[in-house]
Design an enzyme around this catalytic site. Structure first.
Site, mmCIF file in Angstrom:
data_model
loop_
_atom_site.group_PDB
_atom_site.id
_atom_site.type_symbol
_atom_site.label_atom_id
_atom_site.label_comp_id
_atom_site.label_asym_id
_atom_site.label_seq_id
_atom_site.Cartn_x
_atom_site.Cartn_y
_atom_site.Cartn_z
ATOM 1 N N ASP A 19 0.708 -1.335 -0.050
ATOM 2 C CA ASP A 19 0.103 0.268 0.150
ATOM 3 C C ASP A 19 0.866 1.273 -0.264
ATOM 4 O OD1 ASP A 19 -1.697 1.940 0.752
ATOM 5 O OD2 ASP A 19 -2.731 0.929 2.258
ATOM 6 N N ILE A 20 0.950 2.068 -1.310
ATOM 7 C CA ILE A 20 1.712 3.005 -1.173
ATOM 8 C C ILE A 20 1.506 4.444 0.046
ATOM 9 C CG2 ILE A 20 0.021 4.192 -2.723
ATOM 10 C CD1 ILE A 20 2.423 4.865 -4.191
ATOM 11 N N ASP A 43 -6.541 6.204 -5.853
ATOM 12 C CA ASP A 43 -6.608 7.619 -5.255
ATOM 13 C C ASP A 43 -7.125 7.460 -4.255
ATOM 14 O OD1 ASP A 43 -6.646 10.577 -6.179
ATOM 15 O OD2 ASP A 43 -7.709 10.284 -7.523
ATOM 16 N N SER A 130 -2.880 3.830 -14.218
ATOM 17 C CA SER A 130 -3.697 3.768 -15.279
ATOM 18 C C SER A 130 -3.359 2.298 -15.823
ATOM 19 C CB SER A 130 -2.853 4.201 -16.410
ATOM 20 O OG SER A 130 -2.945 5.464 -16.950
ATOM 21 N N GLY A 132 -5.636 0.396 -13.289
ATOM 22 C CA GLY A 132 -6.236 -0.081 -12.094
ATOM 23 C C GLY A 132 -7.449 -0.512 -13.260
HETATM 24 N N1 AR6 Z 1 -0.982 1.415 -3.037
HETATM 25 C C1 AR6 Z 1 -0.909 0.901 -4.009
HETATM 26 N N2 AR6 Z 1 -0.763 0.463 -5.641
HETATM 27 C C2 AR6 Z 1 -2.576 0.210 -5.359
HETATM 28 C C3 AR6 Z 1 -2.928 0.952 -4.278
HETATM 29 C C4 AR6 Z 1 -2.879 0.994 -3.024
HETATM 30 N N3 AR6 Z 1 -3.146 1.466 -2.006
HETATM 31 N N4 AR6 Z 1 -4.139 0.907 -4.374
HETATM 32 C C5 AR6 Z 1 -4.805 0.090 -5.422
HETATM 33 N N5 AR6 Z 1 -3.775 0.173 -6.021
HETATM 34 P P1 AR6 Z 1 -6.191 2.610 -9.961
HETATM 35 P P2 AR6 Z 1 -5.857 4.341 -12.997
HETATM 36 C C6 AR6 Z 1 -3.128 0.078 -7.204
HETATM 37 O O1 AR6 Z 1 -7.425 2.227 -10.686
HETATM 38 O O2 AR6 Z 1 -5.702 3.214 -13.497
HETATM 39 C C7 AR6 Z 1 -9.634 6.693 -9.521
HETATM 40 O O3 AR6 Z 1 -10.883 6.690 -9.387
HETATM 41 C C8 AR6 Z 1 -3.882 -0.973 -8.753
HETATM 42 O O4 AR6 Z 1 -4.157 -2.089 -8.354
HETATM 43 O O5 AR6 Z 1 -5.937 3.257 -8.547
HETATM 44 O O6 AR6 Z 1 -4.047 5.375 -12.908
HETATM 45 C C9 AR6 Z 1 -8.884 7.910 -10.172
HETATM 46 O O7 AR6 Z 1 -9.677 9.045 -9.812
HETATM 47 C C10 AR6 Z 1 -3.718 -0.482 -9.956
HETATM 48 O O8 AR6 Z 1 -2.407 -1.904 -10.669
HETATM 49 O O9 AR6 Z 1 -5.485 3.716 -10.525
HETATM 50 C C11 AR6 Z 1 -8.845 8.310 -11.696
HETATM 51 O O10 AR6 Z 1 -10.429 8.437 -12.061
HETATM 52 C C12 AR6 Z 1 -3.031 0.765 -9.346
HETATM 53 O O11 AR6 Z 1 -2.774 0.911 -8.302
HETATM 54 C C13 AR6 Z 1 -8.832 6.843 -11.867
HETATM 55 O O12 AR6 Z 1 -8.831 5.528 -10.864
HETATM 56 C C14 AR6 Z 1 -3.547 2.256 -9.896
HETATM 57 O O13 AR6 Z 1 -5.402 1.836 -10.176
HETATM 58 C C15 AR6 Z 1 -7.946 5.601 -12.780
HETATM 59 O O14 AR6 Z 1 -7.212 5.081 -12.766
#
Ligand code: AR6
Length: 188
Positions: A19-20, A43, A130, A132
């Site tokens: 978890d970042i 986020d 990007s 997720g």
């Molecule tokens: N720590 C590290 N990595 C994480 C965590 C965490 N706590 N939680 C999730 N990830 P995403 P996106 C990973 O969907 O694709 C949001 O609603 C996850 O497994 O968070 O850039 C924003 O507001 C994945 O590999 O971001 C935007 O609307 C990575 O973080 C949209 O999502 C990114 O997943 C951005 O989408």
């Protein structure tokens, strides 16, 4: 799970699964959206852990300049997070990789690294932007992330000493380690 790589003397890339919001650094990159409106995924975790101060600063930025274009990033404080800054990067929504997504994703990393150097940041962490809900294939996205960070750390004018990739889950961790291994010597 963590693995460290040397990019040049005194500079390292750490891959650390988890978890970042729990990793102490000077600056945390966030995977935000163009409206800077908060959301789910990393986020949501950053806003929950950091507290309402971060959104207050984003409200102010929205009032001043609207949102943030895809490929860009804006800086706020880090509230209660174990960091001084959060860089809210807007990654591309993946379509097929032929609509400028690789360049936009690379631009996110470059903007965050530039914001870091403007603020004398020595340690910066990155989630897999990007990959997720925005649907970017993890391996392709990681190739870009690793390439951009290595290129930036090769610049002696940068003050960044350590970049930390924080993939979420064992599978993502394995991909990051494999791609770093292919591009860098391990330091431990
Ligand atoms: N720590 C590290 N990595 C994480 C965590 C965490 N706590 N939680 C999730 N990830 P995403 P996106 C990973 O969907 O694709 C949001 O609603 C996850 O497994 O968070 O850039 C924003 O507001 C994945 O590999 O971001 C935007 O609307 C990575 O973080 C949209 O999502 C990114 O997943 C951005 O989408």
């Amino acid at each position: 799970m963590a693995m460290e790589f040397t990019t040049s003397p005194g500079r390292t890339i750490l891959v650390r699964e988890g978890d970042i919001t729990r990793v102490p650094v000077d600056a945390i990159a966030n995977a935000a959206n163009a409206a800077l409106a908060g959301g789910g995924g990393v986020d949501g975790a950053i806003h929950r852990a950091g507290g309402p101060e971060i959104m207050r600063e984003l409200d102010e930025i929205r009032r001043r300049i609207g949102g943030c274009p895809t490929g860009g990033a804006v800086a706020t404080g880090a509230g209660r997070l174990p960091a001084q800054h959060v860089f809210h990067a807007v990654g591309p929504v993946y379509r097929d990789g032929r609509h400028g997504e690789p360049e936009q994703l690379a631009s996110c990393y470059r903007r965050c690294l530039a914001l870091a150097d403007e603020r004398q940041v020595r340690t910066i962490s990155f989630p897999a932007i990007s990959t997720g809900v925005y649907g970017y294939p993890l391996r392709e996205a990681t190739e870009i992330a690793v390439r951009e960070v290595i290129a930036h750390l090769a610049n002696p004018a940068s003050g960044i000493q350590k970049a930390i990739f924080v993939p979420f889950g064992q599978q993502a961790y394995d991909v990051y380690v494999e791609i770093c291994r292919a591009n860098l010597p391990a330091s431990r």
